[in-house]
Design an enzyme around this catalytic site. Sequence first.
Site, mmCIF file in Angstrom:
data_model
loop_
_atom_site.group_PDB
_atom_site.id
_atom_site.type_symbol
_atom_site.label_atom_id
_atom_site.label_comp_id
_atom_site.label_asym_id
_atom_site.label_seq_id
_atom_site.Cartn_x
_atom_site.Cartn_y
_atom_site.Cartn_z
ATOM 1 N N GLU A 249 0.815 -1.204 0.000
ATOM 2 C CA GLU A 249 0.000 0.000 0.000
ATOM 3 C C GLU A 249 0.855 1.262 0.000
ATOM 4 O O GLU A 249 1.956 1.287 0.558
ATOM 5 C CB GLU A 249 -0.949 0.007 1.206
ATOM 6 N N CYS B 14 3.512 8.583 0.624
ATOM 7 C CA CYS B 14 3.984 7.648 1.646
ATOM 8 C C CYS B 14 4.082 6.282 0.980
ATOM 9 O O CYS B 14 3.070 5.737 0.520
ATOM 10 C CB CYS B 14 3.013 7.609 2.828
ATOM 11 N N CYS C 235 6.088 -6.933 7.117
ATOM 12 C CA CYS C 235 7.168 -6.431 7.967
ATOM 13 C C CYS C 235 7.524 -7.500 8.991
ATOM 14 O O CYS C 235 6.665 -8.274 9.410
ATOM 15 C CB CYS C 235 6.739 -5.142 8.676
ATOM 16 N N CYS D 55 6.007 -4.416 15.643
ATOM 17 C CA CYS D 55 5.653 -3.312 16.540
ATOM 18 C C CYS D 55 4.187 -3.464 16.930
ATOM 19 O O CYS D 55 3.333 -3.695 16.080
ATOM 20 C CB CYS D 55 5.896 -1.965 15.862
ATOM 21 N N CYS E 2 1.227 -1.195 15.280
ATOM 22 C CA CYS E 2 1.222 -1.010 13.828
ATOM 23 C C CYS E 2 0.570 -2.200 13.140
ATOM 24 O O CYS E 2 0.959 -3.350 13.374
ATOM 25 C CB CYS E 2 2.655 -0.831 13.334
ATOM 26 N N CYS F 297 -1.114 6.800 9.698
ATOM 27 C CA CYS F 297 0.122 6.215 10.206
ATOM 28 C C CYS F 297 -0.170 4.956 11.025
ATOM 29 O O CYS F 297 -0.963 4.979 11.966
ATOM 30 C CB CYS F 297 0.832 7.250 11.076
#
Length: 350
Positions: A97, A110, A117, A121, A124, A342
């Site tokens: 994305e 962005c 990933c 975290c 996220c 974010c």
Amino acid sequence: MLAKNLKQVDIRKVDLESLSKFLVDNGEKAFKAKQVMEWLWKKSATSFDQMTNLSLSTRELLAQHYVINPVSVDNTQISNDGTIKSAFRLYDSHLVEGVLIPTTSRMTACISSQVGCSLTCKFCATGYMDRKRNLDPGEIYDQVVQIKKQSEENFNQPLTNIVYMGMGEPLLNYKNVLESVELITSPKGLGMSPKRITVSTAGIAKMIKKLADDQVKFNLALSLHAANDIKRNQIMPINEQNSLEALRDALKYYYAATKNTVTYEYIVFNNFNDNLSDAEELYQFTRHLPCKVNIIEYNPISEADFTNTGEDKLDKFSNYLSKKGVNVRVRRSRGKDIDAACGQLANKNK
């Protein structure tokens, strides 16, 4: 588009010298290699048919031996605030994305650097996905090209800024990320200023030092979110191998080598890292070198129980830092209604 012939090579992974040799070996002029590279990186060609200053026979020769694997827009969502989120389809059917964030003063892309990933975290959405693979430089470049096009078509404005803050950890795809920056900034590519580019990291000390050794010209941001090792370990497991002390030393090394101001990103979570004692710890961590601090609203995700801090505490937190002389700014979220803000990118719109 999938390659039809397994012997075909992705031409965007071929350097100028190798392509020139291939053309000469096949009876073509060496200078045509520069023409091909210009079509690929300056004009963003996605097929050999678009390379109209090459003869039909040259284009057919290229198509027999090479393939272009452009990133395509699988679908888009437009937020109430104008933010545009795109799901980009890669040649092997994976999705990543990217987001166009429009404001009155800038148009920011962005972009993602990995499929998924590996850093987990806790706040996220991407961190709850598996990391499938790294993106290659062309795939990162293509996101910029597509978002640049959206900016021009939807807002009649040029793309002004790029942040590597999408899916993935850029410094775990170091070589490809730096090569993509070169493609985006080179006069032979998109020609954007490296000062308009920010690469964000969750904090890998040895790679921050490598950025310094490589004398990078772009901006660096550290996703900090807690200036206390115990708290940071809880939300960012990467901190267990990259303590705040190690990161501080790496950032000092980086600044000494590059003289680039560092940006710290700090999401404020309700009753976790939003007290004045947390603000003091943040001040103590950031005071060692010239920097900016972005205080970021938390954007809730279904996988986590965190909530955003209240406006009153947010104001007290930022005012505390301001009075200490910190260059601090509160960043308001954009695109929350389409999971484009974010920490929310997770291919939910596929």
